[in-house]
Design a protein around this motif. Structure first.
Motif, PDB file in Angstrom:
ATOM      1  N   GLU A 147      14.849 -35.046  27.889  1.00 16.88           N
ATOM      2  CA  GLU A 147      14.538 -33.320  27.989  1.00 16.88           C
ATOM      3  C   GLU A 147      15.225 -32.926  29.461  1.00 16.88           C
ATOM      4  O   GLU A 147      15.760 -31.966  29.696  1.00 16.88           O
ATOM      5  N   GLU A 176      18.503 -34.254  18.067  1.00 17.52           N
ATOM      6  CA  GLU A 176      18.632 -32.988  17.554  1.00 17.52           C
ATOM      7  C   GLU A 176      17.203 -32.324  17.036  1.00 17.52           C
ATOM      8  O   GLU A 176      16.985 -31.181  17.323  1.00 17.52           O
ATOM      9  N   GLU A 194      16.005 -30.655  20.028  1.00 13.61           N
ATOM     10  CA  GLU A 194      17.082 -29.586  20.161  1.00 13.61           C
ATOM     11  C   GLU A 194      17.511 -29.739  21.696  1.00 13.61           C
ATOM     12  O   GLU A 194      17.810 -28.868  22.362  1.00 13.61           O
ATOM     13  N   VAL A 195      18.249 -30.926  21.849  1.00 16.04           N
ATOM     14  CA  VAL A 195      18.948 -31.236  22.870  1.00 16.04           C
ATOM     15  C   VAL A 195      20.456 -30.865  22.497  1.00 16.04           C
ATOM     16  O   VAL A 195      20.845 -30.905  21.623  1.00 16.04           O
ATOM     17  N   ASP A 196      20.875 -29.945  23.765  1.00 15.74           N
ATOM     18  CA  ASP A 196      22.381 -29.525  23.423  1.00 15.74           C
ATOM     19  C   ASP A 196      23.324 -30.538  23.265  1.00 15.74           C
ATOM     20  O   ASP A 196      23.571 -31.322  24.094  1.00 15.74           O
ATOM     21  N   ALA A 234      26.435 -30.534  23.594  1.00 14.10           N
ATOM     22  CA  ALA A 234      27.406 -30.465  24.664  1.00 14.10           C
ATOM     23  C   ALA A 234      27.022 -31.354  25.805  1.00 14.10           C
ATOM     24  O   ALA A 234      27.664 -31.749  26.563  1.00 14.10           O
ATOM     25  N   LYS A 235      25.741 -31.678  25.890  1.00 13.47           N
ATOM     26  CA  LYS A 235      25.175 -32.588  27.089  1.00 13.47           C
ATOM     27  C   LYS A 235      25.377 -34.124  26.575  1.00 13.47           C
ATOM     28  O   LYS A 235      25.405 -35.053  27.746  1.00 13.47           O
ATOM     29  N   LYS A 287      34.269 -26.595  30.815  1.00 15.99           N
ATOM     30  CA  LYS A 287      33.780 -26.322  29.382  1.00 15.99           C
ATOM     31  C   LYS A 287      34.807 -27.264  28.294  1.00 15.99           C
ATOM     32  O   LYS A 287      34.381 -27.672  27.442  1.00 15.99           O
ATOM     33  N   ARG A 343      33.492 -29.991  25.838  1.00 15.52           N
ATOM     34  CA  ARG A 343      34.171 -29.797  24.447  1.00 15.52           C
ATOM     35  C   ARG A 343      34.610 -31.454  23.993  1.00 15.52           C
ATOM     36  O   ARG A 343      34.215 -31.836  23.109  1.00 15.52           O
ATOM     37  N   SER A 359      32.185 -34.476  23.991  1.00 16.36           N
ATOM     38  CA  SER A 359      30.970 -34.359  23.323  1.00 16.36           C
ATOM     39  C   SER A 359      31.011 -34.401  21.804  1.00 16.36           C
ATOM     40  O   SER A 359      32.191 -34.593  21.304  1.00 16.36           O
ATOM     41  N   ARG A 387      31.166 -30.786  16.079  1.00 19.23           N
ATOM     42  CA  ARG A 387      30.015 -30.313  15.236  1.00 19.23           C
ATOM     43  C   ARG A 387      30.927 -29.578  14.148  1.00 19.23           C
ATOM     44  O   ARG A 387      31.892 -29.136  14.071  1.00 19.23           O
TER      45      ARG A 387
END
Ligand SMILES: Nc1ncnc2c1ncn2[C@@H]1O[C@H](COP(=O)(O)OP(=O)(O)O)[C@@H](O)[C@H]1O
Ligand SMILES: [Mg+2]
Length: 426
Positions: free
Chosen positions: A292, A319, A322-324, A326-327, A416, A420, A423, A426
């Motif tokens: 986190e 998931e 709720e880890v982003d 993109a990280k 960005k 993308r 990572s 999706r």
């Protein structure tokens, strides 16, 4: 109300148990699962009081599932059920950390009694335990003294935290963490620290041949307040970067709490630009909290079937937390010269894009470990070193193509795009 999660491959079994528990006013079935992975995911999400787990779950079996639940959700009491002859199955259940064992077929009344007994036990235990039960909820509640301490110092610098994680040991996490730190330190001398949070069996010290006079344990005496001066005193000089070593003895690991971690990371963020964290392969309060806190997660997997299976499980945990996405960056490390899935097969099974493959490099890695020198330093031209520099480019704008970061908006757009590309798809 006692909330119960039931996991069994057979829907008939979960239905029967649900119907029986529904007859009791104080019991509520909050969820069901038909395999080990989904049982863990559901449990992390629902935080049930009791989990009834069948020993013979498909995929991750009941024993492994119980072990994960016990570590990740210490407030949930596990009851294991099994068709197997009592002795062996009972022993396995208890070793995994279950509180009760029921041999199938059992009477509904016996089940209800077991649920109430385990719940009463967990409540007594929870009531007498000084530590918060569950990591996810306990991380930074407002008014929590640990979070107040964490936000107290006014800091100008805010270092970036990169945690190197995996679902399974032996996949090359430590090797990669060390080399990421070394590659960053080449561009940013004095600004990189590597923290060995693999608290029980940390081996960063051994891999770098460092003296073990100091470790994270030295910071615990002061009740969780680790200020810059104290931290500086326990850091050890590594090759180009500083290292905070894991405790010298496995039983000391339990003394490190997520409040200590918050405090420590806050201090390190104010003193370093890059904090690299090597993590254990199991989930507990501290390792979940690391997920986190981190700005970047470098998830290392080998390309074996079990490696990818565990990486998929870890993805599920991320998931749920709720880890982003993109990280998160997935690294396929060929720690074996032979066998395993190919990249496509691994990506399909994993359901995620592998951003960087680190090639098998037995000689390069062995020489590096023998000399205690990261291979990005000892063999900078090796393909494994190029792979590590690709990982580092995602963390550090200065390391991208060796060029200075482009000014302003341009740089953040580029950032960005790179994120993308590197990572999860999706
Ligand atoms: N790309 C690679 N090529 C060859 N050997 C590797 C590679 N990556 C890791 N290894 C070896 O695999 C073993 C496990 O690595 P380690 O970093 O300790 O794993 P973990 O930290 O995930 O438990 C070590 O002996 C290491 O030298
Ligand atoms: Mg390791």
């Amino acid at each position: 109300m006692i909330r119960v999660l039931i996991a069994d491959e057979s829907h008939q079994v979960t239905d029967n148990i649900s119907r029986r528990l529904a007859l009791e006013e104080d019991l509520e079935v909050c969820g069901t699962a038909s395999d080990g992975e989904s049982a863990v995911q559901e449990a992390l999400w629902l935080k049930p009081d009791i989990a009834i787990i069948d020993a013979g779950l498909p995929g991750m079996d009941g024993g492994q599932t119980t072990e994960m639940l016990v570590q990740a959700l210490p407030g949930t009491g596990v009851i294991m059920m099994s068709m197997e002859a009592e002795n062996d199955a009972y022993r396995l259940a208890m070793l995994a950390g279950a509180r009760e064992f029921l041999q199938k077929p059992f009477k509904g009344d016996d089940l209800v009694a077991a649920v109430r007994r385990v719940h009463a036990f967990e409540q007594r235990r929870g009531g007498s335990s000084p530590a918060p039960a569950v990591a996810v909820a306990a991380t930074s509640a407002p008014g929590d003294p640990s979070s107040a301490a964490a936000s107290a110092p006014a800091v100008s610098r805010r270092g970036v935290v990169t945690a190197v994680i995996s679902g399974k040991g032996g996949v090359g996490k430590t090797v990669i963490a060390i080399n990421i730190a070394a590659a960053l330190a080449e561009k940013h001398p004095g600004a990189v620290v590597l923290v060995d949070l693999s608290l029980q069996y940390g081996d960063v010290g051994a891999a770098l041949d460092l003296p073990t006079d100091h470790s994270i344990t030295d910071l615990l005496a002061e009740n969780g307040t680790a200020d810059s001066d104290m931290v500086r005193q326990v850091l050890v000089n590594g090759p180009g970067f500083q290292v905070l070593l894991a405790p010298t003895s496995p039983e000391l690991a339990d003394y490190v709490s997520s409040a200590h971690l918050t405090d420590l990371i806050t201090t390190l963020r104010s003193d370093f630009d890059f904090i690299i964290v090597d993590t254990p392969s199991y989930l507990n309060e501290v390792s979940i909290h690391t997920l986190e806190l981190a700005d970047h997660l470098v998830m290392v997997t080998d390309l074996s079937v079990t490696g990818i299976k565990n990486a998929r499980l870890t993805r599920g945990v991320l998931e749920t937390l709720e880890v982003d996405p993109a990280k998160v960056m997935v690294i396929g490390n060929h720690r074996d010269g032979v066998g395993g899935l190919d990249r496509r097969g691994a990506e399909t099974f994993l359901g995620a894009h592998i951003s960087v493959e680190v090639p098998f490099a037995a000689d390069v890695v062995a020489t590096s470990v023998n000399k205690g020198v990261p291979f990005v330093v000892s063999s900078p031209a090796a393909p494994a070193s190029s792979a590590v520099r690709t990982i580092v480019a995602a963390i550090d704008p200065l390391s991208r193509n060796g060029s200075e970061p482009a000014p302003n908006g341009d740089s953040s757009d580029k950032k960005k795009r790179t994120r993308r590309k590197l990572s999860f798809t999706r």
